[in-house]
Design an enzyme around this catalytic site. Structure first.
Site, mmCIF file in Angstrom:
data_model
loop_
_atom_site.group_PDB
_atom_site.id
_atom_site.type_symbol
_atom_site.label_atom_id
_atom_site.label_comp_id
_atom_site.label_asym_id
_atom_site.label_seq_id
_atom_site.Cartn_x
_atom_site.Cartn_y
_atom_site.Cartn_z
ATOM 1 C CE LYS A 185 5.029 4.288 0.773
ATOM 2 N NZ LYS A 185 6.253 3.715 0.174
ATOM 3 N NE ARG A 234 9.913 -2.453 -4.262
ATOM 4 C CZ ARG A 234 8.945 -1.738 -3.690
ATOM 5 N NH1 ARG A 234 9.244 -0.818 -2.817
ATOM 6 N NH2 ARG A 234 7.680 -1.974 -3.979
ATOM 7 N N PRO A 238 0.812 -1.214 0.000
ATOM 8 C CG PRO A 238 -0.160 -1.151 2.102
ATOM 9 C CD PRO A 238 0.897 -1.807 1.332
ATOM 10 C CD GLU A 239 2.498 3.566 -4.277
ATOM 11 O OE1 GLU A 239 2.739 4.777 -4.430
ATOM 12 O OE2 GLU A 239 2.653 2.723 -5.180
#
Length: 301
Positions: free
Chosen positions: A52, A291, A2-3
């Site tokens: 976050k 990433r 989740p962001e």
DNA sequence: AACTTATGACTAA
DNA sequence: TAGTCCTAAGTTG
């Protein structure tokens, strides 16, 4: 996974469905049992998110000090919800990507369902439950500790008034300008801007026309200011829409690419080798800090 | 059954 | 940069 948009939706859900209610706190999985016991039976004061990070406040009878449940979902943490007919939370927030089906119609008095899978924490009131699984951080903090966690974070594009907050915008611009690291790394650095993750990174840099490989100190203030504005707009939209959508309808191909509207849900994220929606150049991908990074080498300089 | 992937972030080297 | 942690779902064999 989740962001920031997801975390702010989560905080709003806890605020609406749990604040002001007495709450049972348990750890079906056991790994949070000792901490759960410290706040079991307390009332939820409220919840908020910064970047976050989720904070749920619990008040105790004086002289017990207020305690905060601090949760970071990491890459695959999630909350699942269930409750009576007045319980307005969605079935789940966070991973899994495919939302679980809504509970079947209930009859008679509502009863909490059995926990499914590894549930680190269960919060339970007389009208609903929230089950947390897979968090990267889950701990109890004093108010001072909570403030120090928040103080380590950069400006949050979803903080109230952020889009018109000149100081927040300047903090972001100055933060990036002060470093020689790649902008693509800097926008994922939570001390520079809080809440941006891999999708918002790729999409906001695309819309700003900035190459993620460019050094932070070599991006003009003007372009960084524009980047901040774009991040604010995209994340506010994601919060409202309930999912990350970045493509302007004018840029979406008609009919949809390969007949799948999802294929052009984003400009560059997960579109390696496919034509850029603006210029047709194949979207490029490379690893950045472990990433996957995506960008259009033609639109982004 | 094993391997891969995921919107994250920390530590050690 | 590599390894580690947290979990579940999808893919491959």
């Amino acid at each position: 996974m989740p962001e920031g948009d997801v975390l702010h939706r989560l905080a709003a859900t806890f605020d609406q469905e749990f604040a002001g209610r007495a709450c049972r706190v348990s750890s079906p999985q056991g790994r949070f049992a000792a901490s759960a016991a410290r706040i079991d039976g307390r009332t939820v004061a409220g919840a908020h998110a910064v970047g976050k990070h989720l904070f749920v406040g619990f008040v105790g009878a004086p002289p017990a000090e207020p305690l905060w449940l601090h949760v970071h979902l990491g890459l695959y943490g999630s909350w699942r919800f269930a409750g009576d007919e007045d319980f307005a939370a969605p079935p789940s927030i966070g991973a899994p990507r495919v939302p679980v089906e809504a509970a079947s119609p209930r009859e008679g008095a509502w009863r909490p369902p059995e926990p499914v899978g590894q549930v680190r924490v269960r919060l339970s009131t007389d009208h609903g439950v929230a089950d947390l699984s897979g968090p990267t951080r889950c701990e109890l903090l004093s108010d001072a500790e909570r403030r120090s966690v928040e103080a380590a974070l950069g400006p949050d594009p979803l903080a109230p008034g952020a889009s018109t907050d000149g100081a927040a915008r300047r903090r972001f611009v100055d933060g990036v300008r002060a470093r020689r690291r790649a902008v693509g790394e800097l926008v994922m650095d939570q001390s520079i801007v809080a809440g941006v993750g891999n999708i918002y990174r790729a999409e906001s840099l695309f819309l700003a026309g900035v190459s993620p490989l460019r050094r932070g100190d070599r991006v003009s203030r003007t372009r960084l200011g524009a980047l901040w504005d774009i991040v604010c707009r995209l994340m506010a939209h994601g919060l409202e829409a309930g999912r990350i959508e970045t493509v302007d309808p004018g840029d979406a191909p008609e009919p949809p690419l390969s007949g799948d509207p999802e294929a052009s849900r984003w400009y560059v994220y997960h579109r390696t080798g496919r034509p850029c929606l603006r210029c047709g150049t194949p979207v490029r991908e490379q690893a950045m800090q472990g990433r996957r990074l995506f960008w259009c080498p033609s639109c982004q300089r």
